[in-house]
Design a protein around this motif. Structure first.
Motif, PDB file in Angstrom:
ATOM      1  N   GLY A  58       0.847  -1.199   0.000  1.00 49.48           N
ATOM      2  CA  GLY A  58       0.000   0.000   0.000  1.00 49.48           C
ATOM      3  C   GLY A  58       0.872   1.236   0.000  1.00 49.48           C
ATOM      4  N   GLY A  59       0.780   2.008  -1.076  1.00 48.85           N
ATOM      5  CA  GLY A  59       1.634   3.191  -1.217  1.00 48.85           C
ATOM      6  C   GLY A  59       0.895   4.467  -0.892  1.00 48.85           C
ATOM      7  N   GLY A  84       1.791   3.849   4.502  1.00 50.05           N
ATOM      8  CA  GLY A  84       2.929   3.076   4.007  1.00 50.05           C
ATOM      9  C   GLY A  84       4.179   3.925   3.888  1.00 50.05           C
ATOM     10  N   ALA A 103       2.874  -0.282  -4.507  1.00 47.39           N
ATOM     11  CA  ALA A 103       1.842   0.743  -4.658  1.00 47.39           C
ATOM     12  C   ALA A 103       1.005   0.445  -5.896  1.00 47.39           C
ATOM     13  CB  ALA A 103       2.489   2.123  -4.785  1.00 47.39           C
ATOM     14  N   ALA A 104      -0.271   0.156  -5.693  1.00 46.55           N
ATOM     15  CA  ALA A 104      -1.133  -0.175  -6.837  1.00 46.55           C
ATOM     16  C   ALA A 104      -1.310   1.017  -7.766  1.00 46.55           C
ATOM     17  CB  ALA A 104      -2.495  -0.660  -6.329  1.00 46.55           C
ATOM     18  N   PRO A 117      -6.006  14.559   1.885  1.00 50.48           N
ATOM     19  CA  PRO A 117      -6.832  15.709   2.295  1.00 50.48           C
ATOM     20  C   PRO A 117      -6.860  16.877   1.316  1.00 50.48           C
ATOM     21  CG  PRO A 117      -5.764  14.787   4.220  1.00 50.48           C
ATOM     22  CD  PRO A 117      -5.212  14.043   3.023  1.00 50.48           C
ATOM     23  N   VAL A 135      -0.235  -5.980  -5.043  1.00 47.04           N
ATOM     24  CA  VAL A 135       0.036  -7.277  -4.413  1.00 47.04           C
ATOM     25  C   VAL A 135      -1.245  -8.092  -4.486  1.00 47.04           C
ATOM     26  CG1 VAL A 135       0.608  -8.439  -2.245  1.00 47.04           C
ATOM     27  CG2 VAL A 135       1.864  -6.371  -2.937  1.00 47.04           C
ATOM     28  N   LEU A 142     -14.654  10.472  -4.874  1.00 46.85           N
ATOM     29  CA  LEU A 142     -13.394  11.196  -4.667  1.00 46.85           C
ATOM     30  C   LEU A 142     -12.454  10.415  -3.746  1.00 46.85           C
ATOM     31  CD1 LEU A 142     -11.619  13.639  -5.016  1.00 46.85           C
ATOM     32  CD2 LEU A 142     -12.995  14.856  -3.328  1.00 46.85           C
ATOM     33  N   ILE A 168     -16.358  14.546   3.333  1.00 49.98           N
ATOM     34  CA  ILE A 168     -16.031  14.753   1.921  1.00 49.98           C
ATOM     35  C   ILE A 168     -17.166  15.482   1.210  1.00 49.98           C
ATOM     36  CG2 ILE A 168     -15.652  13.529  -0.277  1.00 49.98           C
ATOM     37  CD1 ILE A 168     -13.646  11.854   1.150  1.00 49.98           C
ATOM     38  N   GLU A 208     -16.974  19.169   2.214  1.00 49.86           N
ATOM     39  CA  GLU A 208     -15.820  19.871   1.637  1.00 49.86           C
ATOM     40  C   GLU A 208     -16.026  20.102   0.135  1.00 49.86           C
ATOM     41  OE1 GLU A 208     -12.339  17.663   2.785  1.00 49.86           O
ATOM     42  OE2 GLU A 208     -12.556  18.210   4.882  1.00 49.86           O
ATOM     43  N   ILE A 266      -2.009  -1.108   9.395  1.00 41.72           N
ATOM     44  CA  ILE A 266      -2.090   0.280   9.868  1.00 41.72           C
ATOM     45  C   ILE A 266      -2.975   1.122   8.952  1.00 41.72           C
ATOM     46  CG2 ILE A 266       0.157   0.311  11.013  1.00 41.72           C
ATOM     47  CD1 ILE A 266       1.277   1.689   8.487  1.00 41.72           C
ATOM     48  N   ASP A 300      -6.156   3.264   7.448  1.00 37.59           N
ATOM     49  CA  ASP A 300      -7.607   3.096   7.315  1.00 37.59           C
ATOM     50  C   ASP A 300      -8.081   1.659   7.522  1.00 37.59           C
ATOM     51  OD1 ASP A 300      -7.752   5.781   6.639  1.00 37.59           O
ATOM     52  OD2 ASP A 300      -8.780   5.454   4.725  1.00 37.59           O
ATOM     53  N   GLU A 323     -10.386   6.463  10.003  1.00 37.53           N
ATOM     54  CA  GLU A 323     -10.026   6.834   8.618  1.00 37.53           C
ATOM     55  C   GLU A 323      -9.571   8.281   8.595  1.00 37.53           C
ATOM     56  OE1 GLU A 323     -13.530   6.032   6.351  1.00 37.53           O
ATOM     57  OE2 GLU A 323     -13.344   3.870   6.557  1.00 37.53           O
ATOM     58  N   ALA A 336      -2.973   7.669  10.024  1.00 39.36           N
ATOM     59  CA  ALA A 336      -2.076   7.025   9.051  1.00 39.36           C
ATOM     60  C   ALA A 336      -0.619   7.340   9.389  1.00 39.36           C
ATOM     61  CB  ALA A 336      -2.408   7.501   7.631  1.00 39.36           C
TER      62      ALA A 336
HETATM   63  C1  FAD Z   1     -10.637  13.375  -0.570  1.00 42.14           C
HETATM   64  C2  FAD Z   1     -10.202  13.007   0.811  1.00 42.14           C
HETATM   65  C3  FAD Z   1     -10.056  13.993   1.769  1.00 42.14           C
HETATM   66  C4  FAD Z   1      -9.641  13.676   3.060  1.00 42.14           C
HETATM   67  N1  FAD Z   1      -9.538  14.666   3.982  1.00 42.14           N
HETATM   68  C5  FAD Z   1      -9.160  14.376   5.246  1.00 42.14           C
HETATM   69  C6  FAD Z   1      -9.056  15.387   6.234  1.00 42.14           C
HETATM   70  O1  FAD Z   1      -9.337  16.565   5.973  1.00 42.14           O
HETATM   71  N2  FAD Z   1      -8.662  15.047   7.478  1.00 42.14           N
HETATM   72  C7  FAD Z   1      -8.343  13.771   7.807  1.00 42.14           C
HETATM   73  O2  FAD Z   1      -7.988  13.516   8.951  1.00 42.14           O
HETATM   74  N3  FAD Z   1      -8.434  12.757   6.890  1.00 42.14           N
HETATM   75  C8  FAD Z   1      -8.837  13.035   5.630  1.00 42.14           C
HETATM   76  N4  FAD Z   1      -8.940  12.031   4.685  1.00 42.14           N
HETATM   77  C9  FAD Z   1      -8.643  10.641   5.081  1.00 42.14           C
HETATM   78  C10 FAD Z   1      -7.165  10.297   4.879  1.00 42.14           C
HETATM   79  O3  FAD Z   1      -6.715  10.740   3.628  1.00 42.14           O
HETATM   80  C11 FAD Z   1      -6.989   8.776   5.000  1.00 42.14           C
HETATM   81  O4  FAD Z   1      -7.321   8.406   6.308  1.00 42.14           O
HETATM   82  C12 FAD Z   1      -5.580   8.340   4.645  1.00 42.14           C
HETATM   83  O5  FAD Z   1      -5.343   8.537   3.284  1.00 42.14           O
HETATM   84  C13 FAD Z   1      -5.355   6.866   4.982  1.00 42.14           C
HETATM   85  O6  FAD Z   1      -4.074   6.502   4.574  1.00 42.14           O
HETATM   86  P1  FAD Z   1      -3.716   4.975   4.222  1.00 42.14           P
HETATM   87  O7  FAD Z   1      -2.280   4.998   3.836  1.00 42.14           O
HETATM   88  O8  FAD Z   1      -4.205   4.091   5.306  1.00 42.14           O
HETATM   89  O9  FAD Z   1      -4.628   4.610   2.967  1.00 42.14           O
HETATM   90  P2  FAD Z   1      -4.690   5.206   1.491  1.00 42.14           P
HETATM   91  O10 FAD Z   1      -4.377   6.657   1.485  1.00 42.14           O
HETATM   92  O11 FAD Z   1      -6.013   4.773   0.929  1.00 42.14           O
HETATM   93  O12 FAD Z   1      -3.534   4.443   0.711  1.00 42.14           O
HETATM   94  C14 FAD Z   1      -3.596   3.060   0.458  1.00 42.14           C
HETATM   95  C15 FAD Z   1      -2.928   2.772  -0.856  1.00 42.14           C
HETATM   96  O13 FAD Z   1      -2.763   1.375  -0.972  1.00 42.14           O
HETATM   97  C16 FAD Z   1      -3.023   0.992  -2.314  1.00 42.14           C
HETATM   98  N5  FAD Z   1      -3.359  -0.434  -2.345  1.00 42.14           N
HETATM   99  C17 FAD Z   1      -4.515  -1.023  -1.975  1.00 42.14           C
HETATM  100  N6  FAD Z   1      -4.436  -2.357  -2.142  1.00 42.14           N
HETATM  101  C18 FAD Z   1      -3.203  -2.614  -2.632  1.00 42.14           C
HETATM  102  C19 FAD Z   1      -2.519  -3.801  -3.018  1.00 42.14           C
HETATM  103  N7  FAD Z   1      -3.107  -5.012  -2.927  1.00 42.14           N
HETATM  104  N8  FAD Z   1      -1.248  -3.711  -3.487  1.00 42.14           N
HETATM  105  C20 FAD Z   1      -0.632  -2.487  -3.569  1.00 42.14           C
HETATM  106  N9  FAD Z   1      -1.243  -1.329  -3.224  1.00 42.14           N
HETATM  107  C21 FAD Z   1      -2.501  -1.395  -2.753  1.00 42.14           C
HETATM  108  C22 FAD Z   1      -4.166   1.910  -2.711  1.00 42.14           C
HETATM  109  O14 FAD Z   1      -4.268   1.992  -4.122  1.00 42.14           O
HETATM  110  C23 FAD Z   1      -3.737   3.216  -2.065  1.00 42.14           C
HETATM  111  O15 FAD Z   1      -2.944   3.968  -2.948  1.00 42.14           O
HETATM  112  C24 FAD Z   1      -9.374  12.325   3.393  1.00 42.14           C
HETATM  113  C25 FAD Z   1      -9.521  11.315   2.422  1.00 42.14           C
HETATM  114  C26 FAD Z   1      -9.937  11.650   1.145  1.00 42.14           C
HETATM  115  C27 FAD Z   1     -10.124  10.574   0.116  1.00 42.14           C
END
Ligand code: FAD
Length: 376
Positions: A7-8, A12, A32-33, A42, A79, A125, A152, A155, A257, A259, A275, A280
């Motif tokens: 997960g990129g 990650g 990273a997919a 955000p 993956v 989004l 979302i 915003e 770790i 979401d 989330e 993160a």
């Molecule tokens: C538009 C938007 C606005 C936001 N605004 C806020 C905010 O104002 N305040 C706040 O606190 N939070 C906000 N968030 C939430 C915050 O961005 C997320 O909680 C955060 O991105 C989580 O990070 P993560 O690394 O767990 O997951 P992600 O950011 O979802 O990253 C996971 C990555 O793993 C990749 N992946 C999935 N499966 C695989 C696989 N099998 N192999 C390889 N890669 C894979 C995915 O493609 C993705 O790129 C917002 C989210 C969005 C979408």
């Protein structure tokens, strides 16, 4: 020690950063997919959507950083399987070994069939591409229907209004953000948006006719954790990947770790899946330490922020399944204020709006007995 990060996203990337800052010299690979380097989401519904921030400002590091720190980012590489017993993972290129693995696969938008079949352009989004597409669509759509009055949805409503669109938001609850903030503060957000000309429809399900009346439909009805990989590998999964206090899954050399992590929170005393941006980052740091031999529980209170129009807010804590019996508000709900949610006289969550001096104080108030003006 060979560490694989699946997960990129922000979680990650933070693991890799913290591993190198802690002096880990072994191989680190981020799978990273998406075709991008890890980035922060955000801004995709705020500055980048509004055109105030450069699209490139979202990246956690530039390519040089990964090269200089010998972190391999396998962009566009999903993956497809992990085998915790054999310590191998699979991609379209074949099997690769690891010693420790971190799952940080994030979540994806919950889909809505009614919207998908409404015949109008529909945007969800989550990614850089979604944000770009939404900005283009907003600039050519006189009217927008937004399904969901959560973070979302609101915003996007604020961005759409500032771009001159007529905006209707459809939310089934009695107030926007009701589940997190309750009716009192939820109403303050309702007033904020109505004051900016949003047609906010509360307490009723959106209909096909509502969507057909708009030029563009945006769906923001929550996200679904990406747990298929974990489930297929036989890891314990239930509303996310189940992890213990130290973020370890049911398999000892696999952590989860961000979401996807349904975490047994030692301070809150119950499981929680968060989330949020801060979660993160901070879980990423804790897991890096635990990969290197610590056995530290993750104890931080949930935190999030939002920006809508000229309102900026921060929220710390977690009301949780037990709920709250009182919320005390100090200040002006239409301007700057602080709010404290209490259960049995103890603050379980607190927030401020437009009162940036309060950031530390609201965090410090969690777990204390409430005294008026305590966060002074
Ligand atoms: C538009 C938007 C606005 C936001 N605004 C806020 C905010 O104002 N305040 C706040 O606190 N939070 C906000 N968030 C939430 C915050 O961005 C997320 O909680 C955060 O991105 C989580 O990070 P993560 O690394 O767990 O997951 P992600 O950011 O979802 O990253 C996971 C990555 O793993 C990749 N992946 C999935 N499966 C695989 C696989 N099998 N192999 C390889 N890669 C894979 C995915 O493609 C993705 O790129 C917002 C989210 C969005 C979408």
């Amino acid at each position: 020690m060979t560490i694989a990060i699946v997960g990129g996203g922000l979680a990650g990337a933070t693991v890799a950063t913290e591993l190198r800052e802690r002096g880990h010299e072994g191989p680190v690979t981020i799978y990273a997919a998406e075709p991008h380097l890890p980035y922060e989401r955000p801004p995709l519904s705020k500055g980048v959507l509004l055109g105030n921030d450069e699209p490139d400002s979202v990246f956690v590091h530039d390519l040089d950083w990964y090269r200089e720190h010998d972190v391999v980012v396998r962009r566009g590489t999903r993956v497809t399987a992990i085998d915790p017993a054999r310590h191998v993972l699979g991609t379209a290129d074949g099997e690769e070994p690891y010693e420790k693995l971190v799952l940080a696969t994030g979540s994806s938008p919950r889909r809505m069939r009614l919207a998908d079949e409404c015949g109008k352009p529909v945007v969800y989004l989550r990614t850089i591409e979604d944000s770009r597409r939404l900005r283009e669509a907003l600039s050519s759509s006189p009217s927008v229907a937004i399904v969901g009055g959560g973070w979302i949805g609101l915003e996007v409503a604020a961005a759409a209004r500032s771009m001159g669109c007529a905006v209707a938001v459809f939310e089934m609850a009695e107030q926007p953000l009701h589940a997190v903030l309750g009716p009192e503060i939820g109403k303050a957000f309702a007033d904020l948006h109505r004051g900016h000309g949003v047609d906010l429809r509360l307490g009723a399900a959106v209909t096909a006719a509502d969507l057909a009346a708009a030029d563009l439909v945006v769906v923001g009805i929550g996200a679904v954790p990406s747990v298929e990989l974990a489930a297929d590998a036989g890891l314990a999964v239930d509303n996310g990947v189940l992890v213990d206090a130290t973020l370890r899954t049911s398999s000892p050399d696999v952590f989860a770790i961000g979401d996807i992590a349904n975490h047994d929170h030692p301070v809150l005393g119950h499981r929680v899946r968060v989330e949020h941006w801060d979660n993160a980052i901070e879980q990423g740091k804790t897991v890096a330490h635990n990969l290197l031999g610590d056995d530290s529980p993750y104890e931080r209170q949930p935190y999030f922020f939002t920006d809508q129009y000229d309102l900026g807010m921060e929220y710390v804590g977690h009301v949780g399944p037990a709920g709250y019996d009182e919320v005390t508000i100090e200040g002006d709900l239409a301007g700057a204020f602080r709010a404290y949610w209490q259960r049995d006289g103890v603050v379980v969550a607190a927030m401020h709006a437009n009162d940036w001096d309060a950031s530390d104080a609201i965090r410090a108030s969690i777990g204390t007995s409430f005294a008026k003006g305590a966060a002074g």
